[in-house]
Design a protein around this motif. Structure first.
Motif, PDB file in Angstrom:
ATOM      1  N   ARG A  37     -25.271  -5.626  45.929  1.00 49.04           N
ATOM      2  CA  ARG A  37     -24.408  -6.345  44.993  1.00 49.04           C
ATOM      3  C   ARG A  37     -24.044  -5.441  43.807  1.00 49.04           C
ATOM      4  N   GLY A  38     -22.783  -5.478  43.439  1.00 46.32           N
ATOM      5  CA  GLY A  38     -22.322  -4.681  42.310  1.00 46.32           C
ATOM      6  C   GLY A  38     -21.863  -3.289  42.682  1.00 46.32           C
ATOM      7  N   ASP A  91     -18.267  -7.049  36.544  1.00 44.55           N
ATOM      8  CA  ASP A  91     -19.086  -7.481  37.677  1.00 44.55           C
ATOM      9  C   ASP A  91     -19.398  -6.340  38.636  1.00 44.55           C
ATOM     10  N   VAL A  92     -18.828  -5.171  38.395  1.00 44.56           N
ATOM     11  CA  VAL A  92     -19.040  -4.011  39.261  1.00 44.56           C
ATOM     12  C   VAL A  92     -19.824  -2.956  38.482  1.00 44.56           C
ATOM     13  N   ARG A  93     -20.844  -2.409  39.103  1.00 42.09           N
ATOM     14  CA  ARG A  93     -21.645  -1.363  38.462  1.00 42.09           C
ATOM     15  C   ARG A  93     -21.321   0.019  39.006  1.00 42.09           C
ATOM     16  N   HIS A 138     -20.739   1.754  34.264  1.00 39.76           N
ATOM     17  CA  HIS A 138     -19.950   2.034  35.458  1.00 39.76           C
ATOM     18  C   HIS A 138     -20.204   3.471  35.918  1.00 39.76           C
TER      19      HIS A 138
END
Length: 328
Positions: free
Chosen positions: A304-305, A64-66, A193
């Motif tokens: 977001r992210g 969910d994290v970029r 990522h």
């Protein structure tokens, strides 16, 4: 009702949950394996030593994290925990192409020879993978993944295929920095990522409005490490404060001499911290209070992210983080 035998079969077929980067490091990494490795810690990896790195390491592999951006002080363990530990984790557990980018060729070459390559010897899995890899000056071709190290001026590296993981080190030292250049290299992957870290670099002589790490951190959710006041139980964030603030870093006013100069020994010996609730914390208790901390988002309008973490000198377990050293 299912039979006991069916439950047993399902238990065998069920895959065990994958460890995250810091959990894997606690199970696999031992710094005593490589003599003269550049770290203050010796022995098995412990996430309790600098607990503020746990969540950024989890974010480095969270689908969910970029992006993860860390605005940090120098010598805070950032490269070791947020860049190198996830790198070793990928080599051992989740192979995928990785690009490491530093500011200049000299920095990249030194980091490869003193940290990246020796660091593969810290665990059995990474040592075995490195022993069987094909190696060039700035490239390591493992059986299951490639690692390429480069710097912004080396344009050829950015014309190669994309990378699902990009590690950007000390971005404030880059003479030219464009985060979009890195993002383009991840565009073809579903769950990429980008991990960027830096302490501000005064040598660049630019304001925080122009400094890449402030810019990128500012667009995130800007997480801060909130500690627990040992008397009231209320949470607070360590900050310098000043003469006009009741909280912050304090020391004996009598340390200032009649001529206006400071008795630095007395400053260091009397330095302490006052919380917003008026609780005094002495340096002997500093890390115990730091270890009560938890990350909290301070920017609801962050993209977001994108996660942002601010690591200050108050948080590090070294002498440079002591109240006396900071006060002087």
């Amino acid at each position: 009702m299912r039979s006991d035998s069916l439950d047993a079969i399902l238990a065998i077929l069920k895959s065990p949950p994958r460890l995250n980067a810091w959990q894997w490091a606690e199970a696999a990494i031992d710094y005593s394996r490589v003599r003269n490795y550049d770290t203050e810690w010796r022995g098995p990896y412990s996430a309790d030593y600098m607990p503020y790195w746990r969540e950024p390491m989890e974010a480095a592999t969270d689908p969910d994290v970029r992006e993860v951006w860390v605005l940090k002080c120098s010598r805070s363990g950032g490269s070791e925990n947020v860049l190198l530990t996830p790198l070793r984790y990928h080599v051992a557990c989740a192979p995928m192409p990785i690009l490491y980018v530093s500011g200049q060729e000299g920095n990249t070459a030194k980091f490869m020879e003193t940290r990246i390559k020796p660091g593969f010897g810290l665990s059995d899995a990474t040592a075995t993978a490195y022993a069987g890899a094909r190696k060039r000056e700035y490239e390591i071709m493992f059986d299951a993944m490639d690692l390429i190290a480069t710097w912004p001026a080396n344009r050829m590296a950015f014309k190669q295929a994309g990378f699902p993981v990009i590690l950007a080190d000390e971005v404030s030292t880059w003479p030219e920095f464009a985060a979009d250049m890195l993002r383009e290299r991840m565009a073809n992957y579903s769950f990429p990522h980008l991990i960027g870290i830096s302490s501000p670099d005064p040598a660049q002589k630019r304001s925080s409005d122009e400094d890449p790490i402030f810019i990128e951190y500012g667009a995130t959710d800007r997480r801060k490490w909130q500690c627990v006041d040992p008397v009231t139980g209320h949470r607070f964030v360590f900050r310098l404060g000043g003469d006009d603030t009741p909280d912050g870093l304090k020391w004996d006013k009598a340390a200032r001499r009649a001529d206006g100069t400071w008795d630095e020994n007395r400053v260091a010996d009397t330095a302490h911290y006052i919380t917003p609730d008026g609780t005094r914390i002495d340096d002997a208790d500093r890390m115990a209070v730091v270890r009560t901390g938890a990350w909290a988002s301070t920017n609801p309008n962050g993209i977001r992210g994108r996660r942002g973490y601010h690591v200050t000198r108050f948080m590090v377990p070294f002498k440079a983080g002591s109240f006396g050293h900071i006060a002087v």
